[in-house]
Write an enzyme that holds these catalytic residues in place. Structure first.
Site, PDB file in Angstrom:
ATOM      1  N   PRO A  37      33.641  15.380   0.718  1.00  0.00           N
ATOM      2  CA  PRO A  37      34.406  16.259   1.619  1.00  0.00           C
ATOM      3  C   PRO A  37      35.659  15.517   2.093  1.00  0.00           C
ATOM      4  O   PRO A  37      35.577  14.594   2.889  1.00  0.00           O
ATOM      5  CB  PRO A  37      33.434  16.537   2.767  1.00  0.00           C
ATOM      6  CG  PRO A  37      32.374  15.507   2.681  1.00  0.00           C
ATOM      7  CD  PRO A  37      32.392  14.890   1.314  1.00  0.00           C
ATOM      8  N   ASP A  49      36.682  10.168   3.241  1.00  0.00           N
ATOM      9  CA  ASP A  49      35.398  10.844   3.025  1.00  0.00           C
ATOM     10  C   ASP A  49      34.822  11.180   4.400  1.00  0.00           C
ATOM     11  O   ASP A  49      34.415  10.289   5.148  1.00  0.00           O
ATOM     12  CB  ASP A  49      34.479   9.878   2.255  1.00  0.00           C
ATOM     13  CG  ASP A  49      33.133  10.486   1.907  1.00  0.00           C
ATOM     14  OD1 ASP A  49      32.730  11.462   2.571  1.00  0.00           O
ATOM     15  OD2 ASP A  49      32.476   9.969   0.982  1.00  0.00           O
ATOM     16  N   HIS A  50      34.786  12.462   4.704  1.00  0.00           N
ATOM     17  CA  HIS A  50      34.396  12.883   6.053  1.00  0.00           C
ATOM     18  C   HIS A  50      32.904  12.648   6.328  1.00  0.00           C
ATOM     19  O   HIS A  50      32.460  12.722   7.465  1.00  0.00           O
ATOM     20  CB  HIS A  50      34.752  14.365   6.242  1.00  0.00           C
ATOM     21  CG  HIS A  50      35.066  14.725   7.669  1.00  0.00           C
ATOM     22  ND1 HIS A  50      34.773  13.898   8.736  1.00  0.00           N
ATOM     23  CD2 HIS A  50      35.659  15.820   8.211  1.00  0.00           C
ATOM     24  CE1 HIS A  50      35.158  14.470   9.859  1.00  0.00           C
ATOM     25  NE2 HIS A  50      35.695  15.633   9.568  1.00  0.00           N
ATOM     26  N   ARG A  51      32.136  12.337   5.284  1.00  0.00           N
ATOM     27  CA  ARG A  51      30.726  12.006   5.536  1.00  0.00           C
ATOM     28  C   ARG A  51      30.615  10.675   6.253  1.00  0.00           C
ATOM     29  O   ARG A  51      29.639  10.406   6.945  1.00  0.00           O
ATOM     30  CB  ARG A  51      29.951  11.913   4.205  1.00  0.00           C
ATOM     31  CG  ARG A  51      29.797  13.230   3.495  1.00  0.00           C
ATOM     32  CD  ARG A  51      29.187  13.020   2.126  1.00  0.00           C
ATOM     33  NE  ARG A  51      30.004  12.122   1.303  1.00  0.00           N
ATOM     34  CZ  ARG A  51      29.678  11.724   0.082  1.00  0.00           C
ATOM     35  NH1 ARG A  51      28.543  12.125  -0.458  1.00  0.00           N
ATOM     36  NH2 ARG A  51      30.476  10.933  -0.609  1.00  0.00           N
ATOM     37  N   ILE A  82      33.643   8.940   7.622  1.00  0.00           N
ATOM     38  CA  ILE A  82      34.720   8.675   8.591  1.00  0.00           C
ATOM     39  C   ILE A  82      35.015   9.933   9.396  1.00  0.00           C
ATOM     40  O   ILE A  82      35.198  11.014   8.830  1.00  0.00           O
ATOM     41  CB  ILE A  82      35.983   8.202   7.830  1.00  0.00           C
ATOM     42  CG1 ILE A  82      35.700   6.840   7.189  1.00  0.00           C
ATOM     43  CG2 ILE A  82      37.184   8.134   8.752  1.00  0.00           C
ATOM     44  CD1 ILE A  82      36.695   6.437   6.141  1.00  0.00           C
TER      45      ILE A  82
END
Ligand code: CAO
Length: 443
Positions: free
Chosen positions: A239, A415-417, A419
């Site tokens: 993501p 990577d929004h998982r 950060i």
């Protein structure tokens, strides 16, 4: 002497007009007698059809979806005379002892499946040999042993048998192995099967573009094809969010220009990118989660205590990302020299696998070309990448007036998982602070 033999569907009992659901061989494959060639499936059960001969597959006459019955041609195989005789003897013996259907049933439990394997050399060109992003599975194994019911179960869950480690006797895959594999993949936040089928999208319709005008077909080269696979996987499994900012590099640029003479003397060109590399490392030290990778389970972050920075290089054959090691321990001139040498080797296709491996964070600079911002794709299994665009003089309001300042656009994709948006904004804020005060980089 080589003899070509036809392989047809044998007597398969009640099975008639059944669908081929897997083709396990391709032209040129060497197969041994009793190796499975195809899997067929009816409403009630699935079974593998073994080869009655050893030899080399000369033609595959069916594909996934073909419907077959007893006698349908499956393949042609090139065999030796001796092999043909041996096979005939074996079949005569087998025929006397058991019905063909029974033989198939016995066979399908043990016949090895030929999984597609990707050429390892090709993978190594564009992709560092590192663990893929969390959702990515382990590389396919060459053979898998499993009963038809386990195969069916795996298919229903979209799990590729070639990627599952069997825990049964002789590595046989049992139902529990399939369940564990799917659980692990789900825990990793990714696909139960391969990244390519994470999204069930309709296949692209074949279009004949020549209907609309003259065309030319240009096959993609190896680097592009491999990069496409990795980029696609990163795009669908990570993501992405991109944080934009601008760094005031007025003073940095003045310093850089002042150093050009010294740089020339050493035979190097000091571009803004070298300073950005140093600034990134200085920022990574304060934000260790940006210098990290998710492990295979997706439950742990591997924090790296080294600072190897990947730099995207545009080559005539496509994009490659060689890695500059230990950027924290190198001076600006040394970095500039190494960058020039790496990009030259990239453009002349002389990079080795170790040049591409082990990066912690990547930088993609389009500053020499143009543009104001872009959204780079995270170079998995890294968790963030910095895009740098062309600097421009801009009016900046300071002390009650507008002053011209040289502004460098920054685009940080992450990577929004791993950060959060707030951390990304803090990262770019810190980065632009470092870049705006050249003492941060040279002292
Ligand atoms: N703003 C303005 N000018 C810039 C600049 C910036 N941000 N960055 C570089 N420049 C200038 C340089 O100073 C140089 O100017 P001169 O020719 O006047 O000396 C010129 O642009 C060319 O620089 P360069 O590209 O040779 O050197 P670099 O260190 O900036 O970059 C490299 C090296 C290998 C990264 C670059 O050549 C390259 O391949 N960039 C493309 C990367 C890419 O394709 N990224 C997209 C991937 S998709 O995410």
């Amino acid at each position: 002497m080589a003899v070509e033999q036809e392989i047809r569907v044998p007597d398969i009992g009640d099975f008639e007009d059944v669908e081929v659901i897997e083709v396990l061989v391709a032209v040129g494959d060497s197969v041994k007698r009793e190796d499975s060639l195809v899997t067929i499936e009816s409403e009630k059960a699935s079974m593998e059809i073994p080869s009655p001969f050893s030899g080399v597959i000369a033609e595959v006459a069916v594909s996934v979806g073909t419907r077959v019955s007893e006698g349908t041609l499956l393949a042609r195989i090139s065999t030796s005379d001796a092999e043909t005789d041996a096979a005939q003897t074996a079949r005569t013996r087998e025929g006397a002892a058991t019905e063909a259907g029974d033989a198939l049933t016995a066979q399908r439990a043990t016949a090895p499946r030929r999984a597609d394997t990707q050429p390892p050399r090709a993978d190594a060109i564009a992709a560092p040999p590192r663990a893929p992003a969390a959702a990515a599975p382990s590389p396919p194994t060459r053979t898998s042993h499993a009963s038809p019911s386990v195969r069916r179960f795996a298919r229903e869950l979209g799990a590729e048998l070639g990627r599952i480690q069997g825990s049964g006797p002789k590595g046989r895959i049992v139902r529990q192995d399939v369940q564990d594999f799917v659980k692990r993949a789900l825990a990793a936040g990714g696909a139960p099967a391969t990244p390519e089928n994470v999204l069930q999208v309709a296949p692209a319709r074949a279009i004949d573009f020549s209907e609309f005008g003259e065309i030319e077909v240009a096959p993609l080269n190896n680097i592009r094809r491999i990069a496409a696979r990795f980029l696609h996987r990163a795009w669908v499994t990570i993501p992405h969010v991109t944080q934009f900012d601008e760094a005031d590099i007025t003073e940095l640029e003045a310093y850089r220009n002042a150093q050009q003479h010294a740089a020339e003397k050493r035979g190097v060109k000091l571009t803004a990118l070298t300073f950005v590399m140093k600034a990134v490392v200085s920022t990574l030290k304060d934000f260790p989660e940006f210098c990290a990778s998710l492990d295979e389970s997706g439950e742990n972050l591997i924090l790296k205590r080294y600072f190897h920075i990947g730099v995207a290089v545009d080559t005539p054959n496509g994009l490659v990302v060689p890695v500059v090691r230990d950027v924290d321990r190198k001076g600006l001139f040394d970095l500039a020299a190494e960058l020039a040498q790496l990009s030259e080797r990239a453009r002349s296709r002389k990079l080795t696998q170790s040049d591409l491996a082990g990066g912690c964070f990547s930088i993609s600079s389009l500053g020499g070309i143009g543009g104001t911002a872009f959204t780079p794709i995270v170079n998995a299994p890294e968790v963030a990448i910095l895009g740098v665009s062309r600097h421009a003089l801009k009016p900046v309001y300071r002390d009650d007036r507008f002053v011209p300042r040289l502004m460098l656009p920054l685009s940080l994709s992450y990577d929004h998982r791993v950060i959060d948006g707030a951390a990304a904004a803090r990262f770019t804020t810190k980065l632009k602070d470092v870049l705006s005060d050249v003492r941060n980089l040279v002292l």
